[in-house]
Motif scaffolding. Sequence first.
Motif, PDB file in Angstrom:
ATOM      1  N   ALA B  54     -14.984  21.525  -9.367  1.00  0.00           N
ATOM      2  CA  ALA B  54     -14.806  21.485  -7.912  1.00  0.00           C
ATOM      3  C   ALA B  54     -15.329  22.776  -7.304  1.00  0.00           C
ATOM      4  O   ALA B  54     -14.580  23.745  -7.146  1.00  0.00           O
ATOM      5  N   PRO B  55     -16.639  22.800  -6.965  1.00  0.00           N
ATOM      6  CA  PRO B  55     -17.205  24.031  -6.410  1.00  0.00           C
ATOM      7  C   PRO B  55     -16.641  24.402  -5.046  1.00  0.00           C
ATOM      8  O   PRO B  55     -16.735  25.539  -4.632  1.00  0.00           O
ATOM      9  N   ASP B  56     -16.098  23.405  -4.334  1.00  0.00           N
ATOM     10  CA  ASP B  56     -15.626  23.685  -2.984  1.00  0.00           C
ATOM     11  C   ASP B  56     -14.260  23.061  -2.791  1.00  0.00           C
ATOM     12  O   ASP B  56     -14.137  21.849  -2.643  1.00  0.00           O
ATOM     13  N   LYS B  57     -13.228  23.950  -2.783  1.00  0.00           N
ATOM     14  CA  LYS B  57     -11.857  23.502  -2.530  1.00  0.00           C
ATOM     15  C   LYS B  57     -11.392  24.010  -1.174  1.00  0.00           C
ATOM     16  O   LYS B  57     -10.193  23.999  -0.890  1.00  0.00           O
ATOM     17  N   SER B  58     -12.336  24.450  -0.372  1.00  0.00           N
ATOM     18  CA  SER B  58     -11.987  25.183   0.842  1.00  0.00           C
ATOM     19  C   SER B  58     -11.202  24.369   1.858  1.00  0.00           C
ATOM     20  O   SER B  58     -10.516  24.931   2.709  1.00  0.00           O
ATOM     21  N   GLY B  59     -11.297  23.043   1.763  1.00  0.00           N
ATOM     22  CA  GLY B  59     -10.628  22.206   2.740  1.00  0.00           C
ATOM     23  C   GLY B  59      -9.185  21.879   2.423  1.00  0.00           C
ATOM     24  O   GLY B  59      -8.473  21.327   3.275  1.00  0.00           O
ATOM     25  N   LEU B  60      -8.736  22.208   1.235  1.00  0.00           N
ATOM     26  CA  LEU B  60      -7.338  21.887   0.903  1.00  0.00           C
ATOM     27  C   LEU B  60      -6.419  22.664   1.845  1.00  0.00           C
ATOM     28  O   LEU B  60      -6.499  23.888   1.919  1.00  0.00           O
ATOM     29  N   PRO B  61      -5.520  21.954   2.556  1.00  0.00           N
ATOM     30  CA  PRO B  61      -4.762  22.613   3.628  1.00  0.00           C
ATOM     31  C   PRO B  61      -3.715  23.610   3.157  1.00  0.00           C
ATOM     32  O   PRO B  61      -3.354  24.503   3.924  1.00  0.00           O
ATOM     33  N   SER B  62      -3.207  23.440   1.952  1.00  0.00           N
ATOM     34  CA  SER B  62      -2.196  24.372   1.452  1.00  0.00           C
ATOM     35  C   SER B  62      -2.136  24.257  -0.054  1.00  0.00           C
ATOM     36  O   SER B  62      -2.785  23.394  -0.656  1.00  0.00           O
ATOM     37  N   ASP B  63      -1.362  25.125  -0.680  1.00  0.00           N
ATOM     38  CA  ASP B  63      -1.253  25.092  -2.149  1.00  0.00           C
ATOM     39  C   ASP B  63      -0.398  23.914  -2.623  1.00  0.00           C
ATOM     40  O   ASP B  63      -0.212  23.724  -3.826  1.00  0.00           O
ATOM     41  N   ARG B  64       0.101  23.104  -1.699  1.00  0.00           N
ATOM     42  CA  ARG B  64       0.791  21.887  -2.119  1.00  0.00           C
ATOM     43  C   ARG B  64      -0.209  20.801  -2.523  1.00  0.00           C
ATOM     44  O   ARG B  64       0.173  19.812  -3.146  1.00  0.00           O
ATOM     45  N   PHE B  65      -1.447  20.998  -2.145  1.00  0.00           N
ATOM     46  CA  PHE B  65      -2.505  20.024  -2.428  1.00  0.00           C
ATOM     47  C   PHE B  65      -3.315  20.476  -3.638  1.00  0.00           C
ATOM     48  O   PHE B  65      -3.722  21.633  -3.718  1.00  0.00           O
ATOM     49  N   SER B  66      -3.573  19.555  -4.550  1.00  0.00           N
ATOM     50  CA  SER B  66      -4.446  19.843  -5.681  1.00  0.00           C
ATOM     51  C   SER B  66      -5.186  18.562  -6.049  1.00  0.00           C
ATOM     52  O   SER B  66      -4.761  17.453  -5.689  1.00  0.00           O
ATOM     53  N   GLN B  80       2.224  17.824  -3.370  1.00  0.00           N
ATOM     54  CA  GLN B  80       3.591  18.149  -3.783  1.00  0.00           C
ATOM     55  C   GLN B  80       4.461  18.404  -2.552  1.00  0.00           C
ATOM     56  O   GLN B  80       3.969  18.867  -1.515  1.00  0.00           O
ATOM     57  N   ARG B  81       5.716  18.090  -2.689  1.00  0.00           N
ATOM     58  CA  ARG B  81       6.700  18.377  -1.627  1.00  0.00           C
ATOM     59  C   ARG B  81       6.151  17.913  -0.267  1.00  0.00           C
ATOM     60  O   ARG B  81       6.003  18.689   0.677  1.00  0.00           O
ATOM     61  N   THR B  82       5.884  16.639  -0.169  1.00  0.00           N
ATOM     62  CA  THR B  82       5.228  16.097   1.021  1.00  0.00           C
ATOM     63  C   THR B  82       5.989  16.427   2.299  1.00  0.00           C
ATOM     64  O   THR B  82       7.236  16.492   2.315  1.00  0.00           O
ATOM     65  N   GLN B  83       5.229  16.624   3.360  1.00  0.00           N
ATOM     66  CA  GLN B  83       5.751  16.892   4.698  1.00  0.00           C
ATOM     67  C   GLN B  83       5.275  15.779   5.632  1.00  0.00           C
ATOM     68  O   GLN B  83       4.285  15.097   5.353  1.00  0.00           O
ATOM     69  N   GLN B  84       5.930  15.645   6.763  1.00  0.00           N
ATOM     70  CA  GLN B  84       5.546  14.584   7.696  1.00  0.00           C
ATOM     71  C   GLN B  84       4.119  14.758   8.197  1.00  0.00           C
ATOM     72  O   GLN B  84       3.411  13.766   8.429  1.00  0.00           O
ATOM     73  N   GLU B  85       3.672  15.997   8.310  1.00  0.00           N
ATOM     74  CA  GLU B  85       2.305  16.222   8.790  1.00  0.00           C
ATOM     75  C   GLU B  85       1.242  15.822   7.770  1.00  0.00           C
ATOM     76  O   GLU B  85       0.049  15.826   8.086  1.00  0.00           O
ATOM     77  N   ASP B  86       1.688  15.479   6.538  1.00  0.00           N
ATOM     78  CA  ASP B  86       0.729  14.992   5.545  1.00  0.00           C
ATOM     79  C   ASP B  86       0.381  13.518   5.775  1.00  0.00           C
ATOM     80  O   ASP B  86      -0.535  12.984   5.136  1.00  0.00           O
ATOM     81  N   SER B  87       1.119  12.861   6.653  1.00  0.00           N
ATOM     82  CA  SER B  87       0.852  11.442   6.929  1.00  0.00           C
ATOM     83  C   SER B  87      -0.544  11.289   7.504  1.00  0.00           C
ATOM     84  O   SER B  87      -0.901  11.928   8.497  1.00  0.00           O
ATOM     85  N   ALA B  88      -1.346  10.454   6.855  1.00  0.00           N
ATOM     86  CA  ALA B  88      -2.744  10.259   7.240  1.00  0.00           C
ATOM     87  C   ALA B  88      -3.346   9.214   6.306  1.00  0.00           C
ATOM     88  O   ALA B  88      -2.696   8.750   5.370  1.00  0.00           O
ATOM     89  N   VAL B  89      -4.609   8.897   6.565  1.00  0.00           N
ATOM     90  CA  VAL B  89      -5.375   8.089   5.611  1.00  0.00           C
ATOM     91  C   VAL B  89      -6.212   9.044   4.776  1.00  0.00           C
ATOM     92  O   VAL B  89      -6.911   9.903   5.316  1.00  0.00           O
ATOM     93  N   TYR B  90      -6.099   8.925   3.469  1.00  0.00           N
ATOM     94  CA  TYR B  90      -6.863   9.765   2.551  1.00  0.00           C
ATOM     95  C   TYR B  90      -8.030   8.931   2.016  1.00  0.00           C
ATOM     96  O   TYR B  90      -7.825   7.887   1.395  1.00  0.00           O
ATOM     97  N   LEU B  91      -9.234   9.422   2.294  1.00  0.00           N
ATOM     98  CA  LEU B  91     -10.454   8.691   1.958  1.00  0.00           C
ATOM     99  C   LEU B  91     -11.216   9.411   0.856  1.00  0.00           C
ATOM    100  O   LEU B  91     -11.334  10.632   0.862  1.00  0.00           O
ATOM    101  N   CYS B  92     -11.732   8.639  -0.058  1.00  0.00           N
ATOM    102  CA  CYS B  92     -12.563   9.157  -1.141  1.00  0.00           C
ATOM    103  C   CYS B  92     -13.959   8.573  -0.980  1.00  0.00           C
ATOM    104  O   CYS B  92     -14.118   7.408  -0.574  1.00  0.00           O
TER     105      CYS B  92
END
Lengths: 112, 113
Positions: B54-66, B80-92
């Motif tokens: 993963a050459p570019d991890k710059s977009g991960l919003p916090s260390d809860r995301f991996s 990890q430790r999901t928060q309400q603001e994590d609610s969204a559609v995750y697209l690959c």
Amino acid sequence: RKEVEQDPGPFNVPEGATVAFNCTYSNSASQSFFWYRQDCRKEPKLLMSVYSSGNEDGRFTAQLNRASQYISLLIRDSKLSDSATYLCVDRGSGAGSYQLTFGKGTKLSVIP
Amino acid sequence: GAGVSQSPSNKVTEKGKDVELRCDPISGHTALYWYRQSLGQGLEFLIYFQGNSAPDKSGLPSDRFSAERTGGSVSTLTIQRTQQEDSAVYLCASSLAGYTEAFFGQGTRLTVV
């Protein structure tokens, strides 16, 4: 930071009209661009590539202006089914680049 | 099918729980991207993989995301430790190479309650 800017719209046009969207990009080294369309609550889908000489696919025409760093999408004879959000994409500077930068989209509504 | 496959398609989780989202790219596609899209918003870049790295991890919003990718194929995005603001559609999305057209999966709609 590499950015892509689009007019969010909405563009409300009658069936049969011609409509055009522009998109500007900040990375002057970028060589490759695409247009995607995204329907409500769906994933983005590739509409067409943008070639430096301009290209056409049926009712859709895409053009690239490197000097002014913008690309355009022209839709002729609009159909109700064209209603969607159109996303401009900067794919970066070619082989070896991984850039995939999306604009926030331009919303089009085609009205009967 | 031959397209990008994401699972689950919908996930409702309680605040504070961990979630794993899976992406199975098109066979042979070396590049893989994760994006997040909140309702009515644009696509937010999270991370890019070339092969397994993963050459570019710059977009991960916090260390809860991996995220990880194994065998140059399937990728998993973990929150990890999901928060309400994590609610969204995750697209690959995946692409054959770094500059070719990318194809999207149908996304995972995450709701944190």
